[in-house]
Design an enzyme around this catalytic site. Structure first.
Site, PDB file in Angstrom:
ATOM      1  N   GLU A 134      46.718  42.788   7.496  1.00 52.71           N
ATOM      2  CA  GLU A 134      47.863  41.967   7.870  1.00 52.71           C
ATOM      3  C   GLU A 134      47.822  41.637   9.363  1.00 52.71           C
ATOM      4  OE1 GLU A 134      51.657  43.737   6.938  1.00 52.71           O
ATOM      5  OE2 GLU A 134      52.769  41.955   7.531  1.00 52.71           O
ATOM      6  N   SER A 142      59.030  38.801   1.559  1.00 53.13           N
ATOM      7  CA  SER A 142      58.733  37.371   1.747  1.00 53.13           C
ATOM      8  C   SER A 142      58.165  36.781   0.463  1.00 53.13           C
ATOM      9  CB  SER A 142      57.691  37.178   2.854  1.00 53.13           C
ATOM     10  OG  SER A 142      58.172  37.664   4.063  1.00 53.13           O
ATOM     11  N   GLN A 173      54.894  41.521  -1.168  1.00 52.42           N
ATOM     12  CA  GLN A 173      54.688  42.840  -0.544  1.00 52.42           C
ATOM     13  C   GLN A 173      55.980  43.670  -0.578  1.00 52.42           C
ATOM     14  OE1 GLN A 173      54.111  42.633   3.710  1.00 52.42           O
ATOM     15  NE2 GLN A 173      53.078  44.600   3.807  1.00 52.42           N
ATOM     16  N   GLY A 174      55.951  44.774  -1.298  1.00 52.76           N
ATOM     17  CA  GLY A 174      57.129  45.653  -1.390  1.00 52.76           C
ATOM     18  C   GLY A 174      56.953  46.902  -0.549  1.00 52.76           C
ATOM     19  N   TYR A 175      57.024  46.749   0.765  1.00 49.50           N
ATOM     20  CA  TYR A 175      56.931  47.892   1.683  1.00 49.50           C
ATOM     21  C   TYR A 175      58.328  48.277   2.209  1.00 49.50           C
ATOM     22  CZ  TYR A 175      51.816  48.230   2.493  1.00 49.50           C
ATOM     23  OH  TYR A 175      50.468  48.446   2.386  1.00 49.50           O
ATOM     24  N   SER A 176      58.939  47.343   2.996  1.00 56.21           N
ATOM     25  CA  SER A 176      60.153  47.692   3.753  1.00 56.21           C
ATOM     26  C   SER A 176      61.324  48.011   2.831  1.00 56.21           C
ATOM     27  CB  SER A 176      60.555  46.534   4.658  1.00 56.21           C
ATOM     28  OG  SER A 176      59.489  46.175   5.489  1.00 56.21           O
TER      29      SER A 176
HETATM   30  C1  LIG Z   1      60.061  37.076   8.651  1.00 52.33           C
HETATM   31  C2  LIG Z   1      59.869  38.476   8.122  1.00 52.33           C
HETATM   32  C3  LIG Z   1      59.144  38.670   6.966  1.00 52.33           C
HETATM   33  C4  LIG Z   1      58.964  39.948   6.454  1.00 52.33           C
HETATM   34  N1  LIG Z   1      58.277  40.099   5.272  1.00 52.33           N
HETATM   35  C5  LIG Z   1      58.150  41.323   4.717  1.00 52.33           C
HETATM   36  C6  LIG Z   1      57.523  41.486   3.436  1.00 52.33           C
HETATM   37  O1  LIG Z   1      57.077  40.520   2.814  1.00 52.33           O
HETATM   38  N2  LIG Z   1      57.463  42.716   2.887  1.00 52.33           N
HETATM   39  C7  LIG Z   1      57.927  43.818   3.540  1.00 52.33           C
HETATM   40  O2  LIG Z   1      57.790  44.921   3.010  1.00 52.33           O
HETATM   41  N3  LIG Z   1      58.541  43.717   4.756  1.00 52.33           N
HETATM   42  C8  LIG Z   1      58.671  42.489   5.349  1.00 52.33           C
HETATM   43  N4  LIG Z   1      59.307  42.350   6.571  1.00 52.33           N
HETATM   44  C9  LIG Z   1      59.919  43.531   7.171  1.00 52.33           C
HETATM   45  C10 LIG Z   1      59.256  44.031   8.437  1.00 52.33           C
HETATM   46  O3  LIG Z   1      58.058  44.687   8.144  1.00 52.33           O
HETATM   47  C11 LIG Z   1      60.287  44.949   9.140  1.00 52.33           C
HETATM   48  O4  LIG Z   1      61.387  44.128   9.533  1.00 52.33           O
HETATM   49  C12 LIG Z   1      59.700  45.631  10.342  1.00 52.33           C
HETATM   50  O5  LIG Z   1      58.759  46.589   9.964  1.00 52.33           O
HETATM   51  C13 LIG Z   1      60.810  46.325  11.198  1.00 52.33           C
HETATM   52  O6  LIG Z   1      61.572  47.163  10.405  1.00 52.33           O
HETATM   53  P1  LIG Z   1      63.182  47.054  10.382  1.00 52.33           P
HETATM   54  O7  LIG Z   1      63.557  45.621  10.210  1.00 52.33           O
HETATM   55  O8  LIG Z   1      63.666  48.045   9.393  1.00 52.33           O
HETATM   56  O9  LIG Z   1      63.650  47.473  11.850  1.00 52.33           O
HETATM   57  P2  LIG Z   1      63.756  48.955  12.407  1.00 52.33           P
HETATM   58  O10 LIG Z   1      62.484  49.698  12.133  1.00 52.33           O
HETATM   59  O11 LIG Z   1      65.029  49.557  11.935  1.00 52.33           O
HETATM   60  O12 LIG Z   1      63.838  48.695  13.954  1.00 52.33           O
HETATM   61  C14 LIG Z   1      65.071  48.342  14.624  1.00 52.33           C
HETATM   62  C15 LIG Z   1      64.768  48.300  16.120  1.00 52.33           C
HETATM   63  O13 LIG Z   1      64.383  49.615  16.586  1.00 52.33           O
HETATM   64  C16 LIG Z   1      63.115  49.547  17.234  1.00 52.33           C
HETATM   65  N5  LIG Z   1      62.337  50.766  16.949  1.00 52.33           N
HETATM   66  C17 LIG Z   1      62.127  51.339  15.746  1.00 52.33           C
HETATM   67  N6  LIG Z   1      61.351  52.440  15.860  1.00 52.33           N
HETATM   68  C18 LIG Z   1      61.025  52.544  17.185  1.00 52.33           C
HETATM   69  C19 LIG Z   1      60.256  53.461  17.956  1.00 52.33           C
HETATM   70  N7  LIG Z   1      59.620  54.483  17.367  1.00 52.33           N
HETATM   71  N8  LIG Z   1      60.157  53.250  19.292  1.00 52.33           N
HETATM   72  C20 LIG Z   1      60.801  52.181  19.894  1.00 52.33           C
HETATM   73  N9  LIG Z   1      61.567  51.306  19.215  1.00 52.33           N
HETATM   74  C21 LIG Z   1      61.669  51.456  17.891  1.00 52.33           C
HETATM   75  C22 LIG Z   1      62.426  48.328  16.628  1.00 52.33           C
HETATM   76  O14 LIG Z   1      61.439  47.820  17.504  1.00 52.33           O
HETATM   77  C23 LIG Z   1      63.595  47.365  16.462  1.00 52.33           C
HETATM   78  O15 LIG Z   1      63.880  46.714  17.675  1.00 52.33           O
HETATM   79  C24 LIG Z   1      59.504  41.082   7.118  1.00 52.33           C
HETATM   80  C25 LIG Z   1      60.228  40.901   8.304  1.00 52.33           C
HETATM   81  C26 LIG Z   1      60.435  39.602   8.799  1.00 52.33           C
HETATM   82  C27 LIG Z   1      61.219  39.439  10.077  1.00 52.33           C
END
Ligand SMILES: Cc1cc2nc3c(=O)[nH]c(=O)nc-3n(C[C@H](O)[C@H](O)[C@H](O)COP(=O)(O)OP(=O)(O)OC[C@H]3O[C@@H](n4cnc5c(N)ncnc54)[C@H](O)[C@@H]3O)c2cc1C
Length: 418
Positions: free
Chosen positions: A247, A164, A129-132
């Site tokens: 998901e 992942s 999955q290439g989202y983040s």
């Molecule tokens: C084990 C694991 C597997 C993953 N696998 C994949 C994958 O296969 N493909 C993929 O694309 N992504 C994957 N991810 C990424 C995951 O989707 C992101 O980590 C998640 O969406 C959070 O984004 P971020 O890490 O950029 O944190 P950020 O969005 O930068 O958030 C940082 C902090 O700010 C808080 N925050 C952000 N916005 C708000 C708001 N509006 N209100 C209140 N608080 C807020 C968050 O809750 C967090 O505490 C994975 C993550 C993990 C941990």
């Protein structure tokens, strides 16, 4: 909420139990009881058995190699597989079957369905999955990975992160920015991209468990055919949201079983460590037990709605928030029970960075410490706890919305970021 199943459903359960009895070894105790190498070999063999019996993609139509099961049958199948401690698919099937496969079924063209779906099941195409991206996680619509048309191909440049199982995949579904001069949710396209090409580089990220289950993925003039768009150019946000529904939505039936099995293992650990009479531990165990019972009822409510043809919608945020925050606390309890042993974990580590350790896993300190670490990730992936609270606040409780995002095109907004 209706916690009972119809006689038809129970008849199907008997069939599933007969299938498990026929295909599992008589000594089967759950996949966690196997040494890790053997467990991974079992996952692959089991996947083949499931495919041959039409149970790998139980919900898909038979014409694409699926099982064509009803919703209720799917739930029962998943429940019995979880109880038996057998996997429902291979390492990347969450991405291949549950996410992109279901999304292609809903949004794909007939050609895409006929081409991609059987290849997912045969394991020729293994997906991630290439989202983040570094600047697009919770704010997913901010993605900056660009795709531009060059003749009959898209040319992709940019970076994804936290991908992942990306190191095991040969295809990636990518949210790409195809028009930077419209509002950020609008200029996004959902692309299917082969990874086996010079323009795609996968770099592993080391996790605190010591494993590398996720990666950074870099695109440098990577290419994919023009026809590999799902749902139309510029319509990627709607497609992405469909996929996130898959998901986040499926856990209601199975997670209470998974967490109840974990509590049983924890009770054994407490007895092994001579702490069954400790009132502080007993108090925390009672808390954990009651939380899982509440989770079971919460799951039944979601399930009842789902089986009646409803969409879980924001209810799935309640469930996601509930189980992930619960798991963080109960895994802390396990580490407290281990005491100083948790500082030098030994024995078998969990197979994966998701959810609980596998049923049947030995009560090794490494099992619990590994679970303690991955439990933190549960409150981040598939939408962080804060984001779930926002959804619940706004969409379930009807609280005022968060202050609106600044207006403008995606390109204009990039200049306004701190
Ligand atoms: C084990 C694991 C597997 C993953 N696998 C994949 C994958 O296969 N493909 C993929 O694309 N992504 C994957 N991810 C990424 C995951 O989707 C992101 O980590 C998640 O969406 C959070 O984004 P971020 O890490 O950029 O944190 P950020 O969005 O930068 O958030 C940082 C902090 O700010 C808080 N925050 C952000 N916005 C708000 C708001 N509006 N209100 C209140 N608080 C807020 C968050 O809750 C967090 O505490 C994975 C993550 C993990 C941990």
């Amino acid at each position: 909420m209706d916690p009972t199943y119809s006689p038809d459903a129970e008849a199907y359960r008997e069939k599933v139990l007969a299938f498990l009895a026929e295909h599992l070894p008589a000594t089967w105790k759950g996949i966690g009881a196997l040494p890790v190498d053997e467990a991974w070999a079992f996952v692959e063999e089991w996947r083949t058995v499931l495919h041959a019996n039409g149970l790998l993609a139980a919900s898909w139509p038979v014409e694409y190699g699926g099982g064509g099961l009803t919703e209720l049958e799917q739930v029962i199948l998943a429940e019995e597989f979880y109880k038996a401690g057998v996997p429902t698919g291979g390492a990347n099937d969450t991405f291949g079957i549950q996410m992109v496969g279901n999304t292609i079924l809903q949004w794909g063209t007939d050609e895409q369905k006929a081409h991609f779906l059987p290849r997912i099941l045969s394991n020729e195409d293994v997906w991630c999955q290439g989202y983040s991206e570094p600047n697009a996680g919770s704010d997913l619509a901010n993605i900056g990975c660009r795709a531009e048309l060059d003749g009959d191909e898209w040319v992709i440049n940019g970076q994804k992160i936290w991908t992942s199982a990306g190191h095991l995949a040969n295809w990636i579904f990518v949210l790409a920015r195809t028009d930077p001069d419209v509002a950020k949710h609008k200029g996004i396209t959902f692309l299917l991209v082969p990874m086996d090409q010079p323009g795609v580089e996968v770099r592993p990220i080391k996790m605190m468990t010591g494993d590398s289950e996720f990666n950074e993925v870099f695109f440098t003039d990577a290419r994919t055919p023009k026809a590999h768009v799902v749902g139309g150019v510029g319509n990627g946000w709607a497609v992405a949201m469909t996929l996130l529904g898959y998901e986040r939505g499926e856990a209601a039936a199975t997670f209470p079983i998974m967490f109840r099995t974990e509590i049983d293992r924890l009770l054994t650990l407490v007895r092994e460590r001579g702490l069954a009479g400790d009132p502080r531990i007993r108090q925390r165990l009672a808390w954990a037990y009651s939380k899982v019972e509440i989770m079971r009822y919460l799951g039944m409510r979601t399930l009842t709605k789902y089986l009646a043809g409803g969409h879980p919608g924001p209810d799935s945020s309640i469930f996601k928030l509930y189980w992930s925050e619960y798991h963080k606390v109960v895994s802390e309890l396990s580490v407290d029970i281990l005491g100083a042993d948790a500082m030098v974990p030994t024995g078998r580590w969990p197979m994966s960075a998701f959810h609980t350790d596998q049923p049947g896993a030995p009560n090794d300190s490494a099992s619990w410490v590994g679970t303690f670490m991955v439990a933190r990730a549960g409150t981040i992936y598939a939408g962080t706890s804060q984001v779930q609270r926002n959804i619940i606040g706004e969409m379930v409780l009807g609280l005022p919305k968060e202050p609106g995002s600044p207006r403008g095109t995606w390109r204009e907004l990039q200049h306004q970021q701190p």
